[in-house]
Design an enzyme around this catalytic site. Sequence first.
Site, PDB file in Angstrom:
ATOM      1  N   ASP A 233       0.827  -1.207   0.000  1.00 62.62           N
ATOM      2  CA  ASP A 233       0.000   0.000   0.000  1.00 62.62           C
ATOM      3  C   ASP A 233       0.857   1.251   0.000  1.00 62.62           C
ATOM      4  OD1 ASP A 233       0.910  -0.611   2.546  1.00 62.62           O
ATOM      5  OD2 ASP A 233      -0.799   0.287   3.554  1.00 62.62           O
TER       6      ASP A 233
ATOM      7  N   ARG B 236       5.615   4.284   5.929  1.00 63.18           N
ATOM      8  CA  ARG B 236       5.213   4.205   7.330  1.00 63.18           C
ATOM      9  C   ARG B 236       5.227   2.745   7.807  1.00 63.18           C
ATOM     10  NH1 ARG B 236      -0.800   5.868   5.715  1.00 63.18           N
ATOM     11  NH2 ARG B 236      -1.668   3.801   5.313  1.00 63.18           N
TER      12      ARG B 236
ATOM     13  N   GLU C 249       3.570   0.144   7.779  1.00 60.02           N
ATOM     14  CA  GLU C 249       2.470  -0.621   7.211  1.00 60.02           C
ATOM     15  C   GLU C 249       3.024  -1.502   6.098  1.00 60.02           C
ATOM     16  OE1 GLU C 249      -1.158   1.367   7.075  1.00 60.02           O
ATOM     17  OE2 GLU C 249      -2.226  -0.371   6.350  1.00 60.02           O
TER      18      GLU C 249
ATOM     19  N   ASP D  99      -5.981  -2.377  -3.012  1.00 60.14           N
ATOM     20  CA  ASP D  99      -5.038  -1.445  -3.626  1.00 60.14           C
ATOM     21  C   ASP D  99      -4.474  -2.083  -4.897  1.00 60.14           C
ATOM     22  OD1 ASP D  99      -5.370  -1.085  -0.791  1.00 60.14           O
ATOM     23  OD2 ASP D  99      -3.724   0.329  -0.781  1.00 60.14           O
TER      24      ASP D  99
ATOM     25  N   GLU E 250      -1.987   9.079  -0.884  1.00 60.33           N
ATOM     26  CA  GLU E 250      -2.965   8.116  -0.380  1.00 60.33           C
ATOM     27  C   GLU E 250      -4.373   8.688  -0.410  1.00 60.33           C
ATOM     28  OE1 GLU E 250      -2.392   7.156   3.759  1.00 60.33           O
ATOM     29  OE2 GLU E 250      -3.613   5.353   3.566  1.00 60.33           O
TER      30      GLU E 250
HETATM   31  C1  BGC Z   1      -3.963   1.023   3.804  1.00 57.95           C
HETATM   32  C2  BGC Z   1      -4.800   0.943   2.571  1.00 57.95           C
HETATM   33  C3  BGC Z   1      -5.687  -0.260   2.736  1.00 57.95           C
HETATM   34  C4  BGC Z   1      -6.585   0.105   3.864  1.00 57.95           C
HETATM   35  C5  BGC Z   1      -7.703  -0.814   4.156  1.00 57.95           C
HETATM   36  C6  BGC Z   1      -4.865   1.325   4.927  1.00 57.95           C
HETATM   37  O1  BGC Z   1      -4.205   1.474   6.120  1.00 57.95           O
HETATM   38  O2  BGC Z   1      -2.928   1.926   3.670  1.00 57.95           O
HETATM   39  O3  BGC Z   1      -4.210   1.217   1.427  1.00 57.95           O
HETATM   40  O4  BGC Z   1      -6.310  -0.709   1.619  1.00 57.95           O
HETATM   41  O5  BGC Z   1      -5.865   0.349   5.048  1.00 57.95           O
HETATM   42  O6  BGC Z   1      -8.757  -0.036   4.341  1.00 57.95           O
END
Ligand code: BGC
Length: 908
Positions: A477, A481, A483, A490, A750
């Site tokens: 994604d 960060r 994540e 995505d 984002e």
């Molecule tokens: C991510 C998104 C992902 C979403 C789910 C986020 O934290 O960065 O890209 O699809 O969570 O809702």
Amino acid sequence: MPGPLRPYGLTCEHRVTPLGLDEPRPRLSWKLADDRRGQRQSAYRLRLATDDGTNLFDSGVVTSEETLDVVPGEVSLGPATRYTWRVTVWDADGTEGETAASWFETGLLRPSGWGDAEWIEHDPTAAPALEPPAADPHPLPERLATCPGARLMRKVITLRDNPVRARLYVAARGLHRVTVDGLRVGDDELSPGWTDYRHRVLYQTYDVTEALGAGRHVLGALLVDGWWSGYLGFDQRRPAEHYGARPQLIARLEVEYADGGREVTVTDSSWCETAGHILHSDLLMGEVHDARHRPEGWDRAADFDASGWSPVRVAGRDHATLLGALDEPVRVTETVEPVASRHLPDGRLILDLGQNLVGRIRLTVRGATSGTRITLRHAETLDDDGELYTANLRSAEATDVYITAGRSVETFEPVFTVHGFRYAEVAGHPDVTVVAQVMHSDTPMVGEFGCSDADVNRLWSNVRWGQRGNFVSVPTDCPQRDERLGWLADAQVFAPTACYNADVQAFFSRWLLDVTDGQSARGAFPDVAPALDRPVINREGAPAWGDAGVLLPWLLYRVYGDRRTLERCFDAMTRWIDWIAEGNPDRIWRRRVGNHYGDWLQVDALTPRDVLATAYFARSTTVVADAAEVLGRAAEARTYRKLVTEIRAAFQTEFVSDDGMVEGDTQTGYLLALAFGLLPDHLVQPAADRLASAIRRAGERLTTGFVGVSLLCPTLSRHGRDDLAFALLRQTEYPSWLYSVRHGATTVWERWDGYTDHAGFQAPSMNSFNHYALGSVGEWLYARVAGIAQAEDSTAFTDLVIAPAPGGGLSFAEACYDSVRGPITTAWSLDDSLFTLDVSVPPGARATVHLPLPSGSDGSAVREGGVALDDAPDVTVAPVVEGGELRCQVGSGTYRFTVPFRTPGQED
Ligand code: BGC
């Protein structure tokens, strides 16, 4: 003399000369080139031999146009063997063309091929071998300080002769970098990449023949946590045992001598290890190197004194999950120099690379005394005071530290970490030089786009940079960060764009293994793949997220003709649909429990979740029915076709009013209903009109989130509203794509409101400046603005639809897409009086070219290559005029069409 037909671009399993392939029935493909028009292959001959010239297979002359995924008969391949293959082609007239050759090499083929190789790891119960480094007077960022460092592992071997062939097979539960006599083997980064390690660990194969000769050698390996046991996602717990407690290495070196003798070295208890100069290492947090602690010669000198090192601990011999790498690894693909730098009064240096990118910094330090500590911090943007803005990195420290050894010139680059950044801060020493190394999965880049609007070109560039930065072993994604997860939606919404930008067939088909590995026993696909056990990310079944498990195999089939991936995913696809169907007997997908992200990050236009979910239920079921038909599974095709009818009917009854209003009255609601064919015929136009009004009501602006946005421009175009699609594309006010461009974005944000003039930065808890999902408009730039698309029922770009849209005030647009058949190019321009379109079509493909006509024109003034269409060679005029355009058909070749025209709005 034009011709002959030439095969080129030979691939095996969609990779050029792959080494270490474990696929027992590899697929061979080639492209064709020919200067003549209307060319295609009428026959081919494929021959396969071992490296020493023994013929294994000869297809003979096969009458076939097939150039993709040809499997050489029933040949049974041996392990660790190089095969050469040659293809000869015959052109459309049956004249023999050229022959091209390539090779591939098998890996160990079966888990048993690993023989005695053991997984080895650091033994935490062993006495610390070396003095731990003295406590640093400057504390490190807290989470970085909790990360273990790299383990150094080594083994000395002796070869009796120069090898004629040597292969090193390596994998890690963690990340590895391997050396022979101190020299790195391969150019892969972050190997073995991230897969669902519970099911599969990929191994790398290195040709080390040149690196080895008679005598003693040192095999060395660096080993760190990586995705196996490092920080991952937004899980901030340590130890982070997502897959295991500590990293492990496995390797097998096979050496062959000229006399036929062989020697094998494997990882086992004879290896030794220690902690070294990489004191801390983590993908998210960063890396700390203390050059003073580098045991000089450890990886190079056979007589290095390793008496203080510890024996490794043997951690088992489970080879079942090992599989030869399936796609190109992460590599450094580019270096970027700073475009600006600023010295702060306190000695810090702030660097601007001019591009938000993903990778690492390579630092050169001059004249620093031993023990000088240089700290590198990374950020995507600066705050109002010109300092690094790191709040949006959340818990990711994104900090690298280098402690110098005291040499006159030293260079440092972290090994096992990546950061997403445009700006960097260097503190600790004044005399430094910095370059950024761009890192990503090395998918071949295949698309180019340009037009007369510089902002749109920047948008296209941002989309492409977003893809590069986020395709790091898995489609993530975001890259900066805490994540960096493989969120399915995505990937799903962006994948059609990704396919135009790069050849992502091997990349996505490999990731699809993780998607199906992550499927629950009930049939729910995970929301992120590779899936993780830790509850924090243990989510599944979200509408439009899980659907990637259906839509991606279909996309690969459409774009690349990849039938095998479709076959392999088919059962998982049906299980997903069956799971939804079982839970929703009235065919409305009501997800009352669990996660449902809706039209994630929409702008004040809440599309009802049941509308979105049910639309996706219909779409995925349609795809499964289509896939069943392609795969010759008639009974399943009937079952899912019937289910689609039921879902459509339920959708209409529940959500669509008699006048074409879709519940919620949002742009996304209409887009879903129109794009997924959920409306009765008589309500299509009313719904399209309502979509148009919803856009106009919003001031010709979009309100869509991740899910709706991918459908926006393509659906408008399909319903005759290029004008609105262009208005949205060229909108510069918030919210729009170009709003971020006008605010200096060099990657896609984002969220639409990542930064706004009225509110500044969005809440830092979720505000990445490098997320590709909203960049899904890239597909439309290629397919409609430049006009490179394929027909609805075409696969592998066989039947092209070249229908560029000269609109939105653009005076030209052009694109090149190197498809699986070879390059397809378009370039159009529109001046006061003339529309010109240059098209080229590769052999084996044919195209229907759509040429816009001025109103009232019968098309007779259209020219190709300066002559009337009736006289133009190899151009067939199809039923002349339809919907204000002229359509004609062409085979392969290069064409220039001209249409006398007036720009819209121009008076007679
Ligand atoms: C991510 C998104 C992902 C979403 C789910 C986020 O934290 O960065 O890209 O699809 O969570 O809702």
